[in-house]
Design an enzyme around this catalytic site. Structure first.
Site, PDB file in Angstrom:
ATOM      1  N   TYR A 257       0.826  -1.223   0.000  1.00 11.27           N
ATOM      2  CA  TYR A 257       0.000   0.000   0.000  1.00 11.27           C
ATOM      3  C   TYR A 257       0.855   1.266   0.000  1.00 11.27           C
ATOM      4  O   TYR A 257       0.609   2.188   0.760  1.00 11.27           O
ATOM      5  CB  TYR A 257      -0.978   0.001   1.174  1.00 11.27           C
ATOM      6  CG  TYR A 257      -1.944  -1.157   1.170  1.00 11.27           C
ATOM      7  CD1 TYR A 257      -3.097  -1.130   0.380  1.00 11.27           C
ATOM      8  CD2 TYR A 257      -1.714  -2.293   1.935  1.00 11.27           C
ATOM      9  CE1 TYR A 257      -3.982  -2.198   0.361  1.00 11.27           C
ATOM     10  CE2 TYR A 257      -2.600  -3.373   1.923  1.00 11.27           C
ATOM     11  CZ  TYR A 257      -3.729  -3.307   1.133  1.00 11.27           C
ATOM     12  OH  TYR A 257      -4.608  -4.360   1.111  1.00 11.27           O
ATOM     13  N   HIS A 258       1.866   1.285  -0.873  1.00  9.02           N
ATOM     14  CA  HIS A 258       2.752   2.446  -0.962  1.00  9.02           C
ATOM     15  C   HIS A 258       2.834   3.001  -2.389  1.00  9.02           C
ATOM     16  O   HIS A 258       3.931   3.253  -2.901  1.00  9.02           O
ATOM     17  CB  HIS A 258       4.158   2.087  -0.470  1.00  9.02           C
ATOM     18  CG  HIS A 258       4.209   1.697   0.964  1.00  9.02           C
ATOM     19  ND1 HIS A 258       5.236   0.941   1.507  1.00  9.02           N
ATOM     20  CD2 HIS A 258       3.354   1.936   1.995  1.00  9.02           C
ATOM     21  CE1 HIS A 258       5.001   0.747   2.800  1.00  9.02           C
ATOM     22  NE2 HIS A 258       3.868   1.337   3.112  1.00  9.02           N
TER      23      HIS A 258
END
Length: 560
Positions: free
Chosen positions: A474-475
Site C-alpha cells: 500500500y505504498h
C-alpha cells in the site's frame, strides 16, 4: 451547503499532505483556505479507524477505502491486485498500518542528485521530519518534540517475540539499530508508530486538522468528489466538484493545491486536461497542457508474508478469538492501553541483500500473529509472521483515466515484478528470512513453516509462490514526479509547481521521483511541511548537521 465562492487557496484532498497544508497555511490569519475531501469525517467513536490493533478493518469496506483494483498484472499471473487508498479526513493516514518510518537518508540524497532537486537532501528534509513530530520519549537531533504528529516508541514489557526477532536478525549477521529513523536505518530494531499517548491512531486529521478546524479562515467540505481543476488559459483558477452528484465550484485567488495522492492526483489532472495528449484526446477531454509524465513512473512496494507456528503460547492468536475481544476493547477504550493500543508492528528492519545496493533494499515488518494484512485468513494456532519486500524496484507502472466521469476508477497498472532484479530480490528475501528464523534467539518459538512451506526451495518454486501470493504494501507513489523542466517526464519542479502551468501545485506522494526505502506516511507529511514553507514564502528551516550512516560498500552481514 454553504461555501463562499472565492478563496486564496483550494486544497484537493484532506489526506496525509492536504491536512498539513491546510493547518500550516491557515496559521496566517489573512489567508483563506477551502479543503475538499471526497470521503466523510474521521468518526472518533469508530474503533475501526481509531484503535491501532484494528488496522485491518478499514481496508475491508468502502466507507474509508477507495478499494481500487489494478488491471491484470502481467507478471503476477494476471491477478487484479488490491490498491487500497484512504477516503475521509486523514486520507490514507486514517487506514494505514501506522508504521512511522521515514525512509533512508540516502533516498533523499539520491533525489537531490537529480537536476532541479538540489534542496531535497536528507539534511534539508530532516528539520521538517522533526517539525512534524512529537515523539513520546522526547526530542533529539533526529526527532521532534513539538509537532502535531504523535509518535509512540515500543516499550519494555511488550510481546517477547519482538526482542527475539531483532536478536535473531543480529545473530544472522545483520546490524542492530536502536532507531530506524535515527543515525542508522540499516539493521534490525524497534519500530515507532503514529499512535497517541492515549492509544489512538495519530492520523493527520487528529494531529493537524484538530488544530486548524476552529480557525475562521479554514472551510472544510466533506463528500466533495473533485471533478476537475478549472483553467483560464494556462492558469489554474478554481475547482469543480460533485456534492450529492450536484456540481459545485469555487475559485482560487492564489493557487490550487492538489493533494489527492498517487492514484487520485494523476486522475484529476488528466480529467482536467493536463497529461498525455493522445490519452486525453482519445477520451474527448479538452487539452489544457501536454505533460506525458502525468500518471507515469508509478511505483509501489510489494511484499510477502512468511508465516510460522509458534511453539510457545505467546503470540496474539488468542486476541483473534471473539470471546477475548470485549476485554481488549474495554481496556483500550477506557485506559488507552493493552493489545488494542498498538499496531503490533513493533519490530522490523532494513538490510541489503547484496553489496550491489548502496543502502538497504529489503524491509522487514514483524507481526506476532499470522494473518493477512486485511484481516483475512487468520491462522487459529499460535503463530507469527514476517512481512518482507523489496524497496526500490526498477518496475514502473502507469495510471490512465478511463473517462471524464469522476466516479469511474482509473486504469491502474504497476507492472509488478517486470525486471530480473525484482526476482533476485524476492528469492533472496525469502531465503534470508528463513535463515533469520533458524537462529538461536527464535529457536524456542519457531515451529513449522506454514507459508510458503519448507518444501518450496528452488528458484522456480519461490518464483511461482511470489507470482501467486505477493501483495501490495500500500505504498503507491511517484506518478507525478518532481524534476527539472528539461526532463520531459517530470510533472512538477522542486517546489511542487506543475511545469508549464501557473497557480497549480501538487503536494503528495505522487511527486516523489523514486519511492523511498520504507513506509510513505511520514515522508508525505514531511513533503507537505517543507512545501508549506515554500508556499507561505517563509525562509526554509536551517539544514540539519546531524551525522548519518552510509554503508560505503561495507559487507552486508558479519560472517559467523
Amino acid at each position: 451547503m454553504s461555501t463562499h465562492n472565492e478563496y486564496d487557496y483550494i486544497i484537493i484532498g484532506a489526506g496525509s499532505a492536504g491536512n498539513v497544508l491546510a493547518t500550516r497555511l491557515t496559521e496566517d490569519a489573512d489567508v483563506s483556505v477551502l479543503l475538499l475531501e471526497a470521503g466523510g469525517p474521521d468518526y472518533r467513536l469508530d474503533f475501526r479507524t481509531q484503535m491501532p490493533a484494528a488496522l485491518a478493518f478499514p481496508l475491508q469496506g468502502k466507507r474509508y477505502n477507495w478499494a481500487y483494483k489494478t488491471d491484470p498484472e502481467p507478471f503476477m499471473n494476471n491477478r487484479r491486485m488490491d490498491c487500497g487508498r484512504g477516503k475521509g479526513l486523514g486520507g490514507s493516514s486514517l487506514i494505514n498500518g501506522m508504521c512511522y518510518i521515514r525512509g533512508n537518508a540516502m533516498d533523499y540524497d539520491n533525489w537531490a542528485s537529480m537536476p532541479g532537486l538540489e534542496d531535497w537532501t536528507y539534511l534539508d528534509c530532516l528539520p521538517y521530519f522533526r517539525k512534524a513530530e512529537t515523539r513520546d520519549i522526547g526530542p533529539n537531533d533526529y526527532h521532534g518534540g513539538e509537532g502535531p504528529l504523535r509518535v509512540t516508541t515500543p516499550k519494555a514489557g511488550n510481546n517477547e517475540l519482538f526482542a527475539a526477532m531483532v536478536e535473531a536478525g543480529v545473530q544472522a549477521g545483520y546490524p542492530r539499530t536502536d532507531d530506524l529513523n535515527g543515525y542508522q536505518q540499516e539493521g534490525f530494531g524497534p519500530m515507532d508508530r503514529t499512535v497517541t499517548p492515549k492509544g489512538r491512531r495519530s492520523s493527520t486529521a487528529r494531529g493537524y486538522l484538530d488544530l486548524a478546524k476552529p480557525r475562521p479562515n479554514l472551510t472544510i467540505v466533506t463528500h466533495a468528489l473533485t471533478d476537475r481543476i478549472l483553467f483560464s488559459g494556462k492558469r489554474a483558477v478554481g475547482v469543480q466538484w460533485l456534492h450529492n452528484d450536484q456540481p459545485q465550484r469555487a475559485t482560487a485567488r492564489r493557487e490550487v493545491l492538489l493533494c489527492g495522492g498517487a492514484i487520485a492526483s494523476p486522475q484529476i489532472l488528466q480529467r482536467s486536461g493536463v497529461g498525455p495528449a493522445d490519452l486525453l484526446r482519445s477520451l474527448d477531454i479538452d487539452l489544457v497542457h501536454h505533460l506525458p509524465g502525468v500518471g507515469a513512473n508509478l511505483q509501489d512496494h510489494l511484499e510477502m508474508y512468511l508465516q510460522y507456528e509458534c511453539k510457545k503460547p505467546v503470540s496474539l492468536a488468542p486476541a483473534l478469538k471473539l470471546y477475548n475481544q470485549p476485554a481488549i476493547g474495554a481496556e483500550w477504550l477506557f485506559l488507552g492501553t493493552g493489545i488494542g493500543a498498538s499496531n503490533q508492528f513493533e519490530a522490523g528492519g532494513f538490510i541489503r541483500s547484496d553489496t550491489e545496493f548502496d543502502w538497504p533494499n529489503l524491509q522487514y515488518h514483524f507481526l506476532p500473529v499470522a494473518i493477512n494484512y486485511n484481516g483475512s485468513n487468520p491462522i487459529k494456532a499460535h503463530s507469527f509472521q514476517m512481512h518482507v519486500g523489496s524497496m526500490r524496484s526498477p518496475s514502473r507502472g502507469r495510471i490512465h483515466v478511463r473517462s471524464k466521469d469522476p466516479r469511474e476508477h482509473p486504469s491502474i497498472l504497476f507492472n509488478y515484478m517486470s525486471h530480473d532484479q525484482d526476482w533476485r530480490e524476492f528469492r533472496a528475501a525469502i531465503r534470508i528470512t528463513r535463515e533469520i528464523f533458524a537462529q538461536p534467539a527464535l529457536a524456542p518459538y519457531s515451529g513449522r513453516e506454514i507459508s510458503p512451506g519448507s518444501a518450496l526451495q528452488t528458484d522456480a518454486q519461490i518464483d511461482a509462490f511470489v507470482r501467486e501470493h505477493a501483495e501490495t504494501a500500500y505504498h503507491p507513489s511517484c506518478s507525478n514526479k518532481m524534476g527539472h523542466a528539461d526532463d520531459p517526464m517530470a510533472v512538477v519542479d522542486g517546489q511542487g509547481r506543475v511545469h508549464g502551468l501557473e497557480g497549480l501545485r501538487i503536494v503528495d506522494a505522487s511527486i516523489m521521483p523514486q519511492v523511498v526505502t520504507g513506509n510513505l506516511n511520514a515522508p508525505t507529511i514531511m513533503i507537505a511541511e517543507k512545501l508549506a514553507d515554500v508556499i507561505r514564502g517563509r525562509t526554509p528551516l536551517a539544514r540539519s548537521t546531524a551525522p548519518y550512516y552510509k554503508a560505503n560498500g561495507a559487507p552486508v552481514r558479519k560472517q559467523g
